[in-house]
Scaffold this motif. Structure first.
Motif, mmCIF file in Angstrom:
data_model
loop_
_atom_site.group_PDB
_atom_site.id
_atom_site.type_symbol
_atom_site.label_atom_id
_atom_site.label_comp_id
_atom_site.label_asym_id
_atom_site.label_seq_id
_atom_site.Cartn_x
_atom_site.Cartn_y
_atom_site.Cartn_z
ATOM 1 N N ASN A 32 -59.208 18.344 24.487
ATOM 2 C CA ASN A 32 -59.999 18.727 25.689
ATOM 3 C C ASN A 32 -60.157 20.384 25.620
ATOM 4 O O ASN A 32 -59.361 21.151 25.169
ATOM 5 N N TYR A 33 -61.676 20.828 26.111
ATOM 6 C CA TYR A 33 -61.736 22.289 26.015
ATOM 7 C C TYR A 33 -62.772 22.584 27.112
ATOM 8 O O TYR A 33 -63.469 21.478 27.673
ATOM 9 N N ALA A 34 -63.048 23.575 27.832
ATOM 10 C CA ALA A 34 -63.920 24.212 28.745
ATOM 11 C C ALA A 34 -64.846 24.797 28.166
ATOM 12 O O ALA A 34 -66.195 24.304 28.478
ATOM 13 N N ALA A 59 -64.708 19.291 29.193
ATOM 14 C CA ALA A 59 -64.596 19.024 30.564
ATOM 15 C C ALA A 59 -63.847 19.980 30.984
ATOM 16 O O ALA A 59 -62.676 20.565 30.578
ATOM 17 N N SER A 62 -61.098 21.795 36.490
ATOM 18 C CA SER A 62 -61.430 21.933 37.867
ATOM 19 C C SER A 62 -62.361 21.116 38.468
ATOM 20 O O SER A 62 -62.712 20.873 39.799
ATOM 21 N N ASN A 87 -52.289 20.942 29.940
ATOM 22 C CA ASN A 87 -51.746 22.403 29.356
ATOM 23 C C ASN A 87 -52.787 23.282 30.057
ATOM 24 O O ASN A 87 -52.624 24.477 29.791
ATOM 25 N N SER A 136 -45.700 24.167 33.517
ATOM 26 C CA SER A 136 -45.583 25.127 34.601
ATOM 27 C C SER A 136 -45.505 26.540 34.008
ATOM 28 O O SER A 136 -45.889 26.721 32.479
ATOM 29 N N SER A 137 -44.600 27.110 34.473
ATOM 30 C CA SER A 137 -44.222 28.674 33.823
ATOM 31 C C SER A 137 -42.915 29.314 34.495
ATOM 32 O O SER A 137 -42.601 29.194 35.592
ATOM 33 N N TYR A 150 -50.315 33.542 40.351
ATOM 34 C CA TYR A 150 -50.212 32.764 38.930
ATOM 35 C C TYR A 150 -48.985 31.988 39.340
ATOM 36 O O TYR A 150 -48.957 30.763 39.248
ATOM 37 N N LYS A 154 -48.236 27.737 39.803
ATOM 38 C CA LYS A 154 -47.343 27.011 38.983
ATOM 39 C C LYS A 154 -46.237 26.094 39.580
ATOM 40 O O LYS A 154 -45.897 25.426 39.339
ATOM 41 N N PRO A 179 -42.539 27.283 30.129
ATOM 42 C CA PRO A 179 -42.096 28.183 29.074
ATOM 43 C C PRO A 179 -42.202 29.738 29.626
ATOM 44 O O PRO A 179 -42.561 30.018 30.589
ATOM 45 N N THR A 184 -49.934 34.066 22.869
ATOM 46 C CA THR A 184 -51.146 33.516 22.924
ATOM 47 C C THR A 184 -51.938 34.730 23.593
ATOM 48 O O THR A 184 -51.482 35.875 24.133
HETATM 49 P P1 NDP Z 1 -54.717 30.237 26.142
HETATM 50 O O1 NDP Z 1 -55.539 31.215 27.061
HETATM 51 O O2 NDP Z 1 -54.151 30.572 24.962
HETATM 52 O O3 NDP Z 1 -55.537 28.990 26.096
HETATM 53 C C1 NDP Z 1 -55.817 28.376 27.362
HETATM 54 C C2 NDP Z 1 -56.488 27.036 26.977
HETATM 55 O O4 NDP Z 1 -56.721 26.175 28.209
HETATM 56 C C3 NDP Z 1 -57.652 27.068 26.144
HETATM 57 O O5 NDP Z 1 -57.823 26.058 25.451
HETATM 58 C C4 NDP Z 1 -58.824 26.933 27.072
HETATM 59 O O6 NDP Z 1 -59.919 26.251 26.851
HETATM 60 C C5 NDP Z 1 -58.227 26.036 28.371
HETATM 61 N N1 NDP Z 1 -58.723 26.027 29.606
HETATM 62 C C6 NDP Z 1 -58.937 27.143 30.599
HETATM 63 N N2 NDP Z 1 -59.498 26.905 31.454
HETATM 64 C C7 NDP Z 1 -59.829 25.377 31.586
HETATM 65 C C8 NDP Z 1 -60.550 24.516 32.094
HETATM 66 N N3 NDP Z 1 -61.083 25.087 33.510
HETATM 67 N N4 NDP Z 1 -60.655 23.318 31.583
HETATM 68 C C9 NDP Z 1 -60.237 23.060 30.807
HETATM 69 N N5 NDP Z 1 -59.664 23.852 29.924
HETATM 70 C C10 NDP Z 1 -59.404 25.033 30.341
HETATM 71 O O7 NDP Z 1 -53.589 29.943 27.042
HETATM 72 P P2 NDP Z 1 -51.865 29.433 26.521
HETATM 73 O O8 NDP Z 1 -51.967 28.761 25.277
HETATM 74 O O9 NDP Z 1 -50.940 30.702 26.724
HETATM 75 O O10 NDP Z 1 -51.451 28.670 28.077
HETATM 76 C C11 NDP Z 1 -51.169 27.255 27.975
HETATM 77 C C12 NDP Z 1 -50.468 26.832 29.107
HETATM 78 O O11 NDP Z 1 -49.249 27.191 29.195
HETATM 79 C C13 NDP Z 1 -51.178 27.426 30.444
HETATM 80 O O12 NDP Z 1 -51.073 26.261 31.675
HETATM 81 C C14 NDP Z 1 -50.330 28.748 30.813
HETATM 82 O O13 NDP Z 1 -50.303 28.758 32.131
HETATM 83 C C15 NDP Z 1 -48.853 27.985 30.358
HETATM 84 N N6 NDP Z 1 -48.041 28.955 30.036
HETATM 85 C C16 NDP Z 1 -48.141 29.974 29.032
HETATM 86 C C17 NDP Z 1 -47.314 31.176 28.834
HETATM 87 C C18 NDP Z 1 -47.460 32.003 27.868
HETATM 88 O O14 NDP Z 1 -46.878 33.055 27.882
HETATM 89 N N7 NDP Z 1 -48.620 32.100 26.970
HETATM 90 C C19 NDP Z 1 -46.020 31.083 29.531
HETATM 91 C C20 NDP Z 1 -45.942 29.859 30.509
HETATM 92 C C21 NDP Z 1 -46.896 28.988 30.656
HETATM 93 P P3 NDP Z 1 -61.504 27.266 26.705
HETATM 94 O O15 NDP Z 1 -61.266 28.203 25.714
HETATM 95 O O16 NDP Z 1 -62.391 26.147 26.051
HETATM 96 O O17 NDP Z 1 -61.730 27.786 28.033
#
Ligand code: NDP
Length: 241
Positions: A32-34, A59, A62, A87, A136-137, A150, A154, A179, A184
């Motif tokens: 899935n992606y947005a 999709a 939200s 995620n 979560s986080s 944020y 979470k 995490p 990232t």
């Molecule tokens: P990135 O910003 O690297 O990736 C986020 C992903 O979420 C992308 O694939 C993006 O897709 C997608 N996304 C964002 N908004 C939407 C939406 N409205 N609908 C569908 N997809 C969406 O984030 P991370 O990989 O770092 O984070 C992943 C998860 O882990 C998050 O929930 C984050 O809060 C959590 N987390 C991350 C930490 C970190 O240090 N990195 C630590 C703790 C938790 P697109 O590009 O298409 O918008």
């Protein structure tokens, strides 16, 4: 193994790593992606190149209608959905006093309503004995300045995890992982080298987590090996908190 898995937000970052690792272990993946169509297609291509199965479905989590369509398209393609990995997420970092109403709405719409929307779909559509993993986080426990919205979003995800694990039934387990700082875009964007180093020093391994550190834990939680764990929030942060 051999499960159908929806990974929300699997175009980049941790979600992509989870999708690729689970596919390597024989699961069939819905990427899935947005917004990042090209990146989502790259995730699918990478999985297919390594002999796995995946499709990309756009999709915005939200948006309730789009989430319903995400589940319906996944079921049309694979016949079932066994595992949901919530995620997708965003992070808006500002002192509380500087957050706008729009910031509040966006942060909660994606992180909280997004999770709520997919959990509602899962209630009706996830296979019996399925598995749900929410992201979560560790910021929920760290209480860092500028993380009010944020970490509040979470904390809401964690509470939905605990309550929903007792509601859904049908042998479905529901857990969250929390995490710590992970390499990232979400983490690195707008942070100074100095602040990143300060955070790194707070874990016991003196390094940033890589997305693969997180994906390996998800692999365990998405398998039947972890079935007796439910309603839990598991820290994945190298002893940071
Ligand atoms: P990135 O910003 O690297 O990736 C986020 C992903 O979420 C992308 O694939 C993006 O897709 C997608 N996304 C964002 N908004 C939407 C939406 N409205 N609908 C569908 N997809 C969406 O984030 P991370 O990989 O770092 O984070 C992943 C998860 O882990 C998050 O929930 C984050 O809060 C959590 N987390 C991350 C930490 C970190 O240090 N990195 C630590 C703790 C938790 P697109 O590009 O298409 O918008």
């Amino acid at each position: 193994m051999n499960k159908v898995v929806i990974v929300t937000g699997a175009s980049r970052g941790i979600g992509k790593e989870i999708a690729v690792l689970l596919a390597k272990n024989g699961d069939k993946i819905v990427v899935n992606y947005a917004n990042s169509e090209k990146e989502a297609k790259n995730t699918v291509e990478q999985i297919k190149k390594e002999g796995g199965a995946a499709i990309a479905i756009q999709a915005d989590v939200s948006n309730k209608k789009q989430v319903t369509s995400l589940f319906d398209k996944a079921m049309e393609h694979y016949g079932q959905v066994d595992v949901l990995i919530n995620n997708a997420g965003i992070m808006i970092n500002k002192p509380l006093a500087e957050n706008t109403e729009a910031d509040f709405i966006k942060q909660f719409d994606i992180n909280v309503k997004g999770t709520f929307n997919t959990l509602q779909e899962a209630f009706f559509k996830l296979s019996d004995n399925g598995i749900i993993i929410n992201l979560s986080s560790s910021t929920v426990k760290l209480m860092l300045p500028s993380y009010a919205l944020y970490s509040a979003s979470k904390a809401a995800v964690e509470q939905m995890t605990r309550v929903f694990s007792k509601e859904i039934g049908r042998g479905i387990s529901v857990n969250a992982i929390a995490p710590g700082p992970t390499n990232t875009e979400l983490f690195l964007n707008g942070k100074s080298e100095e602040f990143i180093k300060t955070l790194i020093r707070q874990n016991a391994f003196d390094r940033l987590a890589e997305p693969s550190d997180i994906a390996k834990v998800v692999l365990f939680l998405a398998s039947d090996q972890s079935k007796w764990i439910s309603g839990q929030v598991i820290g994945v942060n190298g002893a940071m908190v």
